[in-house]
Design a protein around this motif. Structure first.
Motif, PDB file in Angstrom:
ATOM      1  N   ALA A  57       0.829  -1.199   0.000  1.00  0.00           N
ATOM      2  CA  ALA A  57       0.000   0.000   0.000  1.00  0.00           C
ATOM      3  C   ALA A  57       0.869   1.257   0.000  1.00  0.00           C
ATOM      4  CB  ALA A  57      -0.920  -0.001   1.218  1.00  0.00           C
ATOM      5  N   LEU A  58       1.929   1.248   0.787  1.00  0.00           N
ATOM      6  CA  LEU A  58       2.836   2.392   0.820  1.00  0.00           C
ATOM      7  C   LEU A  58       3.538   2.568  -0.521  1.00  0.00           C
ATOM      8  CD1 LEU A  58       4.186   4.659   2.411  1.00  0.00           C
ATOM      9  CD2 LEU A  58       5.832   2.978   3.270  1.00  0.00           C
ATOM     10  N   GLU A 108       1.637   2.154   9.669  1.00  0.00           N
ATOM     11  CA  GLU A 108       0.751   0.991   9.757  1.00  0.00           C
ATOM     12  C   GLU A 108      -0.695   1.416   9.981  1.00  0.00           C
ATOM     13  OE1 GLU A 108       2.535  -1.281  12.873  1.00  0.00           O
ATOM     14  OE2 GLU A 108       3.705  -2.521  11.472  1.00  0.00           O
ATOM     15  N   HIS A 109      -0.887   2.397  10.843  1.00  0.00           N
ATOM     16  CA  HIS A 109      -2.251   2.859  11.118  1.00  0.00           C
ATOM     17  C   HIS A 109      -2.877   3.499   9.884  1.00  0.00           C
ATOM     18  CE1 HIS A 109      -5.656   4.583  13.289  1.00  0.00           C
ATOM     19  NE2 HIS A 109      -5.364   5.760  12.751  1.00  0.00           N
ATOM     20  N   ALA A 110      -2.072   4.280   9.142  1.00  0.00           N
ATOM     21  CA  ALA A 110      -2.608   5.030   8.007  1.00  0.00           C
ATOM     22  C   ALA A 110      -2.872   4.153   6.794  1.00  0.00           C
ATOM     23  CB  ALA A 110      -1.657   6.165   7.635  1.00  0.00           C
ATOM     24  N   PHE A 111      -2.010   3.147   6.566  1.00  0.00           N
ATOM     25  CA  PHE A 111      -2.078   2.401   5.319  1.00  0.00           C
ATOM     26  C   PHE A 111      -2.651   0.995   5.444  1.00  0.00           C
ATOM     27  CE2 PHE A 111       1.090   5.626   4.270  1.00  0.00           C
ATOM     28  CZ  PHE A 111       0.613   6.047   3.045  1.00  0.00           C
ATOM     29  N   ALA A 112      -2.811   0.489   6.659  1.00  0.00           N
ATOM     30  CA  ALA A 112      -3.333  -0.862   6.804  1.00  0.00           C
ATOM     31  C   ALA A 112      -4.717  -0.997   6.191  1.00  0.00           C
ATOM     32  CB  ALA A 112      -3.363  -1.266   8.282  1.00  0.00           C
ATOM     33  N   GLY A 113      -5.506   0.081   6.211  1.00  0.00           N
ATOM     34  CA  GLY A 113      -6.853   0.030   5.650  1.00  0.00           C
ATOM     35  C   GLY A 113      -6.872  -0.236   4.157  1.00  0.00           C
ATOM     36  N   TRP A 114      -5.774   0.073   3.457  1.00  0.00           N
ATOM     37  CA  TRP A 114      -5.712  -0.201   2.033  1.00  0.00           C
ATOM     38  C   TRP A 114      -5.865  -1.691   1.756  1.00  0.00           C
ATOM     39  CZ3 TRP A 114      -2.716   2.868  -2.034  1.00  0.00           C
ATOM     40  CH2 TRP A 114      -2.851   4.235  -1.802  1.00  0.00           C
ATOM     41  N   LEU A 282      -2.218  -3.727  -6.747  1.00  0.00           N
ATOM     42  CA  LEU A 282      -2.586  -5.114  -7.016  1.00  0.00           C
ATOM     43  C   LEU A 282      -1.630  -6.103  -6.361  1.00  0.00           C
ATOM     44  CD1 LEU A 282      -3.693  -5.069 -10.752  1.00  0.00           C
ATOM     45  CD2 LEU A 282      -5.141  -5.159  -8.722  1.00  0.00           C
ATOM     46  N   SER A 283      -0.424  -5.669  -6.049  1.00  0.00           N
ATOM     47  CA  SER A 283       0.502  -6.587  -5.402  1.00  0.00           C
ATOM     48  C   SER A 283       0.060  -6.960  -3.989  1.00  0.00           C
ATOM     49  CB  SER A 283       1.921  -5.983  -5.364  1.00  0.00           C
ATOM     50  OG  SER A 283       1.982  -4.870  -4.488  1.00  0.00           O
ATOM     51  N   LEU A 284      -0.977  -6.269  -3.483  1.00  0.00           N
ATOM     52  CA  LEU A 284      -1.612  -6.704  -2.244  1.00  0.00           C
ATOM     53  C   LEU A 284      -2.233  -8.080  -2.384  1.00  0.00           C
ATOM     54  CD1 LEU A 284      -3.371  -3.352  -1.359  1.00  0.00           C
ATOM     55  CD2 LEU A 284      -1.791  -4.535   0.164  1.00  0.00           C
ATOM     56  N   GLY A 285      -2.530  -8.478  -3.610  1.00  0.00           N
ATOM     57  CA  GLY A 285      -3.173  -9.761  -3.868  1.00  0.00           C
ATOM     58  C   GLY A 285      -4.680  -9.639  -3.840  1.00  0.00           C
TER      59      GLY A 285
END
Length: 292
Positions: A57-58, A108-114, A282-285
């Motif tokens: 996400a970052l 982590e707090h800001a981007f985990a939601g992605w 998309l690399s998040l899967g």
């Protein structure tokens, strides 16, 4: 808040405040978000700060920041310099620095939601890349941009299972025979180092273009066709085409050209846009899983 280029351990905590309050937020200087996110990505590579989903996400947000800076008029030279400073700073910060731990927590707090987002739109000047992480039981688009050649719709992007592999273009020609070949054409940075910004629909001169020929083609699955079309062809391009596309300025155009046996060529124009950010997202899967 804009971060000054001070001693690496002196102002790391300030970085977290400016970097991650709102992903995608712009700071005073166009290069600031790109610099700061590049710094954290480089620190992650050294110190293994984040889980794969947060890192992906970052990475997507960093690519967005690069595009935003270019659209704001920042030169590639200035962006490269900002990236080099970020890398140098990351190399100087200790992985045990408590202020870096603060940055880690806020990122982590800001981007985990992605990781929970099923879809994202990456808008450009005139067109958007649409990313889709919703799992499908059959063929489906996971990254797309739409265009036309004449009255014939053309979609380019990735289909499920092919991210990082081959770009696909699907076309449904109206009143024409099937073309015998297809290629992606774009600016060649070796022949023209500067971005070609003649217009969002203008390709650079033929003398400074390069092309990538499709390596395979066949009938497109019905799930990949635009609404109202019952047939079409799918053309797949080598991995080098995507790597080249990522390096373009987001404001530049590229084209899919279809070649016919009567020596005619049908072209569909696309915008480079945030293609790199879409790939990173998309690399998040697929939704419900982590990046490989």
């Amino acid at each position: 808040m804009t971060i000054g280029f001070q001693h690496p351990t002196a102002k790391v905590a300030m970085l977290a405040m400016a970097l991650v309050a709102i992903p995608g937020a712009a700071l005073a200087q166009p290069t600031a978000p790109y610099y700061e996110r590049s710094f954290v990505l480089a620190a992650d590579l050294r110190c293994d700060l984040f889980q794969p989903d947060v890192a992906a996400a970052l990475s997507a947000a960093t690519q967005q920041a690069r595009s935003a800076a270019l659209r704001a008029g920042t030169s590639e030279i200035d962006l490269r310099a900002a990236g080099d400073r970020a890398l140098s700073r990351a190399r100087s910060v200790s992985c045990a620095d408590p202020q870096l731990a603060t940055v880690r927590q806020r990122v982590e707090h800001a981007f985990a939601g992605w990781a929970r987002l099923p879809r994202m739109e990456f808008p450009g000047v005139r067109a958007s890349w649409i990313a889709n992480r919703v799992p499908a039981t059959g063929p489906s688009w996971i990254l797309t941009q739409a265009s036309v050649t004449g009255a014939s719709p053309v979609t380019v992007g990735y289909t499920a299972g092919e991210i990082g592999d081959r770009l696909t273009a699907v076309v449904s020609f109206v009143g024409r025979p099937r073309p015998y070949a297809a290629r992606i054409v774009m600016r060649d940075p070796k022949r023209s180092p500067r971005a070609w910004l003649g217009g969002v629909s203008d390709l650079p001169p033929t003398s400074v273009r390069r092309g990538f020929w499709a390596v395979s083609f066949g009938n497109a699955d019905s799930a990949l066709l635009v609404t109202g079309k019952s047939a079409g062809e799918a053309w797949r391009f080598p991995t080098e085409a995507a790597e080249a596309l990522e390096k373009l300025d987001p404001r530049e155009a590229f084209a899919i050209e279809f070649l016919f046996r009567d020596d005619s060529v049908a072209s569909a124009i696309f915008e480079a846009g945030d293609f790199a950010a879409g790939r990173a997202f998309l690399s998040l899967g697929p939704l419900g899983g982590l990046a490989a």
